[in-house]
Design a protein around this motif. Structure first.
Motif, PDB file in Angstrom:
ATOM      1  N   TYR A  43       1.603  -0.828  -0.331  1.00 21.82           N
ATOM      2  CA  TYR A  43       0.167   0.223   0.109  1.00 21.82           C
ATOM      3  C   TYR A  43       1.163   1.626   0.149  1.00 21.82           C
ATOM      4  CZ  TYR A  43       1.186   0.340   5.012  1.00 21.82           C
ATOM      5  OH  TYR A  43       1.855   0.742   5.836  1.00 21.82           O
ATOM      6  N   LEU A  44       0.666   1.829  -0.185  1.00 22.68           N
ATOM      7  CA  LEU A  44       1.533   3.531  -0.685  1.00 22.68           C
ATOM      8  C   LEU A  44       1.199   3.958   0.575  1.00 22.68           C
ATOM      9  CD1 LEU A  44       2.674   5.620  -2.026  1.00 22.68           C
ATOM     10  CD2 LEU A  44       0.219   6.464  -2.918  1.00 22.68           C
ATOM     11  N   ASP A  45       2.807   4.386   1.658  1.00 16.73           N
ATOM     12  CA  ASP A  45       1.629   4.943   2.659  1.00 16.73           C
ATOM     13  C   ASP A  45       1.768   6.800   2.715  1.00 16.73           C
ATOM     14  OD1 ASP A  45       2.402   5.161   5.440  1.00 16.73           O
ATOM     15  OD2 ASP A  45       3.776   5.830   5.096  1.00 16.73           O
ATOM     16  N   GLY A  46       3.004   7.226   1.430  1.00 14.80           N
ATOM     17  CA  GLY A  46       3.051   8.683   2.081  1.00 14.80           C
ATOM     18  C   GLY A  46       3.727   8.824   0.153  1.00 14.80           C
ATOM     19  N   ILE A  47       4.062  10.433   0.231  1.00 17.72           N
ATOM     20  CA  ILE A  47       4.722  11.160  -1.045  1.00 17.72           C
ATOM     21  C   ILE A  47       5.528  12.098  -0.243  1.00 17.72           C
ATOM     22  CG2 ILE A  47       5.075  12.233  -3.262  1.00 17.72           C
ATOM     23  CD1 ILE A  47       2.020  10.597  -3.780  1.00 17.72           C
ATOM     24  N   VAL A  48       6.840  11.897  -0.202  1.00 17.14           N
ATOM     25  CA  VAL A  48       7.553  12.433   0.276  1.00 17.14           C
ATOM     26  C   VAL A  48       8.876  13.139  -0.973  1.00 17.14           C
ATOM     27  CG1 VAL A  48      10.183  12.730   1.984  1.00 17.14           C
ATOM     28  CG2 VAL A  48       7.980  11.255   2.135  1.00 17.14           C
ATOM     29  N   THR A  49       8.576  14.740  -0.549  1.00 15.68           N
ATOM     30  CA  THR A  49       8.932  15.536  -2.243  1.00 15.68           C
ATOM     31  C   THR A  49      10.291  16.003  -1.128  1.00 15.68           C
ATOM     32  OG1 THR A  49       7.135  15.734  -2.899  1.00 15.68           O
ATOM     33  CG2 THR A  49       8.858  17.889  -2.989  1.00 15.68           C
ATOM     34  N   VAL A  50      11.357  16.295  -1.674  1.00 16.32           N
ATOM     35  CA  VAL A  50      12.294  16.617  -0.927  1.00 16.32           C
ATOM     36  C   VAL A  50      12.932  17.907  -1.982  1.00 16.32           C
ATOM     37  CG1 VAL A  50      14.970  16.602  -0.650  1.00 16.32           C
ATOM     38  CG2 VAL A  50      13.818  13.976  -0.560  1.00 16.32           C
ATOM     39  N   ILE A  51      12.926  18.850  -1.164  1.00 12.88           N
ATOM     40  CA  ILE A  51      12.893  20.525  -1.937  1.00 12.88           C
ATOM     41  C   ILE A  51      14.572  20.780  -1.968  1.00 12.88           C
ATOM     42  CG2 ILE A  51      12.389  22.712  -2.390  1.00 12.88           C
ATOM     43  CD1 ILE A  51       9.580  21.265  -0.709  1.00 12.88           C
ATOM     44  N   ASP A  52      15.338  21.523  -2.675  1.00 12.14           N
ATOM     45  CA  ASP A  52      16.260  22.501  -2.808  1.00 12.14           C
ATOM     46  C   ASP A  52      16.123  23.283  -2.226  1.00 12.14           C
ATOM     47  OD1 ASP A  52      18.419  23.575  -3.131  1.00 12.14           O
ATOM     48  OD2 ASP A  52      19.193  22.324  -4.914  1.00 12.14           O
ATOM     49  N   ILE A  97      12.742  20.317   2.989  1.00 11.31           N
ATOM     50  CA  ILE A  97      13.774  21.028   2.793  1.00 11.31           C
ATOM     51  C   ILE A  97      15.689  20.924   2.989  1.00 11.31           C
ATOM     52  CG2 ILE A  97      13.743  24.008   2.235  1.00 11.31           C
ATOM     53  CD1 ILE A  97      11.214  24.662   3.036  1.00 11.31           C
ATOM     54  N   ASN A  98      16.016  20.554   1.636  1.00  5.45           N
ATOM     55  CA  ASN A  98      17.182  20.783   1.926  1.00  5.45           C
ATOM     56  C   ASN A  98      18.091  21.163   2.010  1.00  5.45           C
ATOM     57  OD1 ASN A  98      18.994  18.184   2.396  1.00  5.45           O
ATOM     58  ND2 ASN A  98      19.855  17.912   1.460  1.00  5.45           N
ATOM     59  N   LYS A  99      19.358  20.952   2.276  1.00  2.00           N
ATOM     60  CA  LYS A  99      20.636  21.949   1.764  1.00  2.00           C
ATOM     61  C   LYS A  99      19.801  23.406   2.592  1.00  2.00           C
ATOM     62  CE  LYS A  99      21.388  20.057  -2.774  1.00  2.00           C
ATOM     63  NZ  LYS A  99      21.712  20.000  -4.094  1.00  2.00           N
ATOM     64  N   THR A 100      19.737  23.075   3.594  1.00  2.00           N
ATOM     65  CA  THR A 100      19.385  24.841   4.997  1.00  2.00           C
ATOM     66  C   THR A 100      21.135  25.523   5.112  1.00  2.00           C
ATOM     67  OG1 THR A 100      19.415  23.414   6.524  1.00  2.00           O
ATOM     68  CG2 THR A 100      17.369  23.945   5.612  1.00  2.00           C
ATOM     69  N   ASP A 101      21.543  24.755   4.804  1.00  3.53           N
ATOM     70  CA  ASP A 101      23.526  25.361   4.689  1.00  3.53           C
ATOM     71  C   ASP A 101      23.600  26.171   3.846  1.00  3.53           C
ATOM     72  OD1 ASP A 101      23.204  22.711   3.433  1.00  3.53           O
ATOM     73  OD2 ASP A 101      24.927  22.917   2.762  1.00  3.53           O
ATOM     74  N   LEU A 102      22.712  26.009   2.597  1.00  4.24           N
ATOM     75  CA  LEU A 102      22.976  27.156   1.759  1.00  4.24           C
ATOM     76  C   LEU A 102      22.784  28.329   1.297  1.00  4.24           C
ATOM     77  CD1 LEU A 102      23.589  24.871  -1.543  1.00  4.24           C
ATOM     78  CD2 LEU A 102      25.911  25.582   0.054  1.00  4.24           C
ATOM     79  N   GLU A 154      15.822  33.930   2.541  1.00  6.22           N
ATOM     80  CA  GLU A 154      15.224  33.288   1.697  1.00  6.22           C
ATOM     81  C   GLU A 154      15.132  31.935   2.173  1.00  6.22           C
ATOM     82  OE1 GLU A 154      19.413  33.416  -1.049  1.00  6.22           O
ATOM     83  OE2 GLU A 154      19.929  33.034   1.260  1.00  6.22           O
ATOM     84  N   LEU A 155      14.731  31.095   3.117  1.00  5.11           N
ATOM     85  CA  LEU A 155      14.572  29.904   3.149  1.00  5.11           C
ATOM     86  C   LEU A 155      12.991  30.349   3.622  1.00  5.11           C
ATOM     87  CD1 LEU A 155      14.679  26.748   4.411  1.00  5.11           C
ATOM     88  CD2 LEU A 155      15.615  28.082   6.739  1.00  5.11           C
ATOM     89  N   GLY A 156      12.743  31.661   4.800  1.00  8.62           N
ATOM     90  CA  GLY A 156      11.472  31.980   4.898  1.00  8.62           C
ATOM     91  C   GLY A 156      10.453  31.951   3.876  1.00  8.62           C
ATOM     92  N   THR A 207      15.963  20.770   6.806  1.00  4.88           N
ATOM     93  CA  THR A 207      17.227  20.183   7.089  1.00  4.88           C
ATOM     94  C   THR A 207      18.765  20.254   5.780  1.00  4.88           C
ATOM     95  OG1 THR A 207      18.506  17.748   7.617  1.00  4.88           O
ATOM     96  CG2 THR A 207      16.834  17.534   5.316  1.00  4.88           C
ATOM     97  N   GLN A 208      19.713  19.385   6.173  1.00  3.22           N
ATOM     98  CA  GLN A 208      20.624  19.636   5.787  1.00  3.22           C
ATOM     99  C   GLN A 208      21.083  18.066   6.009  1.00  3.22           C
ATOM    100  OE1 GLN A 208      24.524  21.888   7.703  1.00  3.22           O
ATOM    101  NE2 GLN A 208      22.476  23.849   7.563  1.00  3.22           N
TER     102      GLN A 208
END
Ligand SMILES: Nc1nc2c(ncn2[C@@H]2O[C@H](COP(=O)(O)OP(=O)(O)OP(=O)(O)O)[C@@H](O)[C@H]2O)c(=O)[nH]1
Ligand SMILES: [Zn+2]
Length: 403
Positions: A178-187, A219-224, A229-231, A249-250
């Motif tokens: 079964y489909l548990d969820g859709i996870v989208t990683v964002i740069d 939201i990944n690569k928050t170090d950049l 910008e993050l907001g 996260t990073q």
């Protein structure tokens, strides 16, 4: 001809040709059916019996999507190496040179990792997945018992809706997974730029669609980026999908309990869905012509037939227009509805043209008035139009029937 397909505990409704399903429900054909529009003017629903297999041993699948280079593979590697008590099978889908795609299938278990490589000729996971990728999963299922979770990474440009639908409508698979969820990683650095990219008229921005469909965004690569910008990225993500949870996260390092076992498409979590829906707000689009979230609450009890007509007019016939005269396009739909003759709350789930109504274990409180709560994510949506239509077509129609 429209066909109703019964799978699992609920019914999935899909506009397609009967031929396709009776011919063995081939994914690619079903996909063709999805974009096929006006040729089929016969509006009747033909139920097709499929086995109602409710297994407690169904394996969850999480789809990991996100634009090119956002950090999907980093997330998978992180999950595979992190301590957890799951044995996770991973399906990667990466672009190689030319049009050939290599797909690796790795199963990580305590101290053991085995891998299979598959080649996909036509280069698109969603079109070829029934013949290749799903074969891989079917083969994988024969090794059942060796793993208890599947993670599937789509290519950066894939439409996760097509991949998700496949798990949803394939009855054979539906009994096992079964489909548990859709996870989208964002740069974090390029996300906003990707979301703002103008597409030719009629085409959806893929990055935005991936967020519209997500049950969780990372939201990944928050170090950049800096806080400002993050907001603004966070705000844009929220403006597209008012329902989605956002993690930041990073190196894709996240608390796994927030990623796995989300139960986004089933009613195991119905209380929390109901609570979650209460806090969703209609959003204002941040980008021109962009995807947004619309929600409303209407008290009352409705009949399933009338509700089906409303949903099908919206999802299949694209009969609802906004004030500018543009047809509404729903990408994701969620809701809790109050059906006549049902003591239990009924969950509504939709992905593009597919939708499902499923009774939840949650019983309506006798002391409280019943409400229908719906959330739509898509383009050209207008809250008052959707709500007015719901009141006049569904609630009032129902009242007329009863009197
Ligand atoms: N600076 C920075 N780089 C990161 C972070 N997370 C991942 N990367 C790097 O970003 C690049 C792309 O990461 P991947 O995990 O391959 O991204 P992907 O989404 O799988 O990429 P595709 O499959 O090509 O679409 C790699 O070089 C990573 O090392 C992060 O938090 N910060
Ligand atoms: Zn990758």
């Amino acid at each position: 001809m429209n066909v109703c397909v019964t799978i699992r505990q609920g019914s999935v409704f899909k506009k397609t040709q009967e031929l396709y399903w009776t011919a063995g429900c081939h994914w690619k054909q079903a996909m063709d059916g999805m974009i096929m529009d006006d040729e089929d003017d016969c509006p009747e629903l033909v139920p097709i019996e499929t086995k109602q297999h409710i297994s407690t041993e169904q394996i969850p699948v999480t789809i990991i999507t996100g634009y090119l280079g956002a950090g999907k593979t980093t997330l998978l590697n992180y999950i595979l190496t992190e301590q957890h008590n799951k044995r996770i099978a991973v399906i990667l889908n990466e672009f190689g040179e030319g049009s050939a795609v290599e797909k690796s299938l790795a199963v990580s278990q305590a101290g053991e990792l085995y891998e299979e490589w598959l080649e996909l000729r036509n280069g698109c996971l969603c079109c070829s997945v029934k013949d290749n990728g799903l074969k891989a999963i079917e083969n994988l299922m024969e090794k059942k018992g060796k793993f208890d979770y599947i993670l599937l990474e789509t290519t950066g440009l894939a439409d996760p809706g097509a991949v998700a639908s496949m798990f949803w409508v394939d009855a054979e698979l539906g009994s096992e997974i079964y489909l548990d969820g859709i996870v989208t990683v964002i740069d974090a650095k390029y996300g906003l730029q990707q979301l703002t990219e103008q597409k030719p008229e009629g085409l959806v921005n893929e990055a935005a669609r991936q967020i519209a469909l997500a049950d969780l965004t990372i939201i990944n690569k928050t170090d950049l980026v800096n806080e400002e910008e993050l907001g603004s990225l966070r705000e844009t993500v929220r403006s597209i999908n008012g329902l989605v949870k956002i993690l930041e996260t990073q190196k894709s390092r996240v608390d796994l309990s927030q990623v796995l076992d989300l139960h986004s498409f089933d009613s195991k979590d119905s209380t929390s869905l109901q609570e979650k829906l209460q806090f969703v707000k209609t959003t204002r689009p941040h980008l021109d012509k962009s995807i947004l979230t619309v929600t409303f609450e209407v008290p009352g009890t409705v009949s399933e037939d009338v509700l089906n007509i409303y949903i099908q007019n919206l999802l299949w016939e694209k009969a609802f227009k906004n004030k500018a005269g543009l047809a509404m396009h729903v990408i994701r739909l969620k809701g809790i509805v109050s059906l006549r003759d049902k003591d239990h709350q009924v969950m509504l789930q939709g992905v593009q043209e597919l939708y499902e109504l499923e009774e939840t274990p949650q019983v309506w409180d006798e002391a409280e008035p019943r409400v229908n709560r719906l959330v739509f994510i898509g383009r050209n949506l207008e809250q008052d139009v959707l709500q007015d239509q719901f009141i006049s077509q569904v609630v009032n129609e129902e009242a007329r029937r009863l009197h």
